[in-house]
Design a protein around this motif. Structure first.
Motif, PDB file in Angstrom:
ATOM      1  N   VAL A  48      -5.429   5.575  -1.165  1.00 22.87           N
ATOM      2  CA  VAL A  48      -4.915   4.356  -0.545  1.00 22.87           C
ATOM      3  C   VAL A  48      -5.184   4.436   0.953  1.00 22.87           C
ATOM      4  O   VAL A  48      -4.732   5.371   1.626  1.00 22.87           O
ATOM      5  CB  VAL A  48      -3.401   4.189  -0.809  1.00 22.87           C
TER       6      VAL A  48
ATOM      7  N   ALA B  74       0.831  -1.208   0.000  1.00 22.93           N
ATOM      8  CA  ALA B  74       0.000   0.000   0.000  1.00 22.93           C
ATOM      9  C   ALA B  74       0.862   1.253   0.000  1.00 22.93           C
ATOM     10  O   ALA B  74       0.581   2.228  -0.716  1.00 22.93           O
ATOM     11  CB  ALA B  74      -0.926  -0.015   1.211  1.00 22.93           C
TER      12      ALA B  74
ATOM     13  N   TYR C  78      -2.895   9.027   1.091  1.00 17.62           N
ATOM     14  CA  TYR C  78      -2.677   7.848   1.937  1.00 17.62           C
ATOM     15  C   TYR C  78      -3.273   8.088   3.313  1.00 17.62           C
ATOM     16  O   TYR C  78      -3.033   9.126   3.940  1.00 17.62           O
ATOM     17  CB  TYR C  78      -1.174   7.576   2.054  1.00 17.62           C
TER      18      TYR C  78
END
Length: 553
Positions: free
Chosen positions: A490, A378, A412
């Motif tokens: 993400v 990730a 993220y």
């Protein structure tokens, strides 16, 4: 929360330029006044010894003294301000370089570069200005001294030649010694940080004495380099302490002889002593060249981080405008990983030649047991971790090139976000383009608005004043990611602490966000896995299973 009207970086650059100009011009005024001062004193002494009116001479003398004092005072202020603003810019460049690329120097090595070495490039302008004007003072003093009587130059010239030879040798000696000293300091700091991270293990094993000895191993290098630095400076100091007074003594002696023989008058003798002092004062500026050793060392260590001269950064060709997504996301982009391998610092293979193809706008889940490499994968997709081998393409462009150009096509979110930003709104809207409307909308999508509005000051509540549950922290992480300008979102295990009802609501919000984002979620929760277009199951750093419409190998 509104974006600033003016760019703070531009204001800093403008202030730095102003202070830089004053750093040069103010000492120029003081230097010119210093060269005029002995002549004014000599004229006043001559007029006084001849019984003439000295009021005009004293007025000129007062003006020259005022110019010298004002120039020195303003120069001191401007130099400090210039060094501060320039240092801030260098530190910002270093921080940007570290954020955009891996840091191979360790935490302590990076800290010494940011706190200590970043100040050195800023010192180059004051040092060069001081050296140049010192040379002007020395040369001007010599010329004016010769105009009084050429015999007065004998002691001064000999002393200057000796001191310049000593100074050149000192600068050459200091630069490598300073680099050794700071490298050793950084090594001690890094070992201490490592020990702190493993404090529980060390305490449980009862090996703290052995660990103290390990941390202090580089101290002998610190001491050796420090001793050599002091030794070099001590040698220079005692030699100049001998030659400088000797030079002044010879000049005064020759001037006294010239006065006694009638070659110069009383005013000429006073001016000669004044110019000798000007020349000696100029030597203090020339001695500033010793600081060039520290400047060289600092520039070299900063360049190791930035990969270029401080204050500059490589600018690759700007990718298409499509990549500059507006707030809340732009057009979703595809993600491609080609032979991506990540090797940990201990040599362990975390990801092993992973190949993935995620279509634009897809919702994919990454799952696997602890240690499977799912979080690392990730972080690679989000650009947070640079692969040891292989390539990551976002919208067909290498993610490293996008990052170096200041473009972040990915956002993220992690399970427990770092509590930065000061306030709840600041935490959610860390992205520079996240205004209050975007922040509130992101909080609404993460089902946090009611919780935040109930706080004492709503979105302006200080983070330190509230205690957040694990589920609230995870929803803050989701809101923070949703507020950013990104076409690929993400999320790393951000629903693990949510109750089933909240998880369904948040998942619905994430699915709605797919209109302008590609969604990648790390999770083991069946509710999320069931809704994903594709599921990548990792084992031992490789894709062991794929279900759905994405491609992997």
């Amino acid at each position: 929360m509104a974006p600033p009207t003016h760019d703070p970086a531009n204001r800093t650059r403008g202030a730095g330029m102003t202070f830089g100009i004053l750093t040069v011009l103010s000492p120029v005024v003081a230097t010119v006044a210093g060269l005029l001062l002995p002549d004014r004193i000599g004229d006043a002494v001559t007029a006084l010894s001849n019984g003439q009116d000295v009021s005009a001479d004293l007025q000129w003398l007062g003006l020259v003294l005022l110019a010298a004092v004002a120039g020195n005072a303003l120069g001191t202020f401007a130099t400090g301000a210039f060094v501060a603003t320039r240092t801030a810019r260098v530190r910002a460049d270093v921080a940007r370089s570290v954020i955009l690329s891996p840091n191979p120097f360790g935490a302590a090595g990076l800290v010494t570069r940011i706190l200590v070495d970043a100040r050195q490039p800023a010192a180059i302008l004051p040092i060069v200005t001081s050296m140049t004007l010192a040379a002007v003072s020395v040369i001007g003093g010599l010329v004016l001294l010769a105009l009084i009587d050429w015999t007065l130059l004998v002691g001064v010239v000999v002393g200057l030649l000796i001191i310049l030879v000593l100074l050149r040798r000192l600068v050459g000696d200091l630069s490598p010694l300073i680099q050794r000293y700071r490298r050793a300091q950084g090594e001690v700091g890094q070992r201490l940080l490592d020990a702190q991270a493993g404090a529980v293990t060390i305490r449980a094993a009862g090996t703290w004495r052995r660990e103290v000895a390990r941390v202090l191993i580089p101290m002998h290098q610190v001491r050796a380099a420090g001793d050599e630095l002091w030794s070099a400076q001590r040698r220079f100091a005692w030699k100049t302490a001998v030659f400088v007074p000797a030079m002044l003594f010879v000049t005064i002696g020759v001037g006294g002889w010239a006065l006694s023989t009638g070659r110069i008058d009383t005013g000429g003798f006073a001016a000669a002593v004044g110019y000798a002092l000007v020349i000696l004062g100029g030597l203090d500026g020339i001695e500033a060249a010793a600081g060039l050793g520290a400047v060289r060392a600092g520039q070299a260590r900063i360049a190791e981080v930035s990969g270029s001269k401080p204050g500059t950064a490589p600018r690759p060709a700007t990718p298409p405008a499509l990549l500059r997504a507006p707030a809340g996301g732009g057009a979703p982009m595809d993600v491609r990983l080609s032979d991506v391998t990540v090797i940990a610092d201990d040599g362990r293979c975390v990801l092993d030649r992973v190949n993935l193809s995620i279509p634009a706008g897809a919702f994919v889940a990454i799952t696997g047991a602890a240690g499977s490499g799912r979080t690392t994968l990730a972080r690679v997709i989000a650009g947070m971790t640079t692969p040891t081998h292989g390539e990551v393409l976002i919208g067909g462009h290498p993610i490293a090139d996008l990052a170096s150009d200041g473009i972040r096509p990915t956002a993220y979110g992690q399970a427990r976000p770092a509590l930065l930003g000061g306030t709840i709104a600041g935490l959610i809207g860390l992205a520079v383009d996240s205004g209050p409307e975007t922040v509130r909308e992101a909080a609404r999508l993460a089902h946090l608005v009611d919780v935040i509005d109930a706080l004492p000051h709503g979105f302006d509540t200080l983070i330190a004043e509230v205690e957040l549950s694990g589920g609230e922290l995870q929803r803050l992480a989701i809101a923070q990611a949703l507020s950013r300008s990104a076409s690929v979102l993400v999320l790393d295990d951000v629903t693990a602490s949510l109750d089933p009802a909240t998880e369904r609501e948040v998942l619905g919000a994430l699915l709605a966000a797919r209109a302008n984002r590609t969604l990648v979620v790390v999770t083991n929760r069946s509710a999320v896995l069931d809704r994903a277009d594709a599921v990548f199951t990792l084992a031992a750093g490789a894709v062991a299973e794929l279900t759905g419409s994405a491609a992997a190998s």
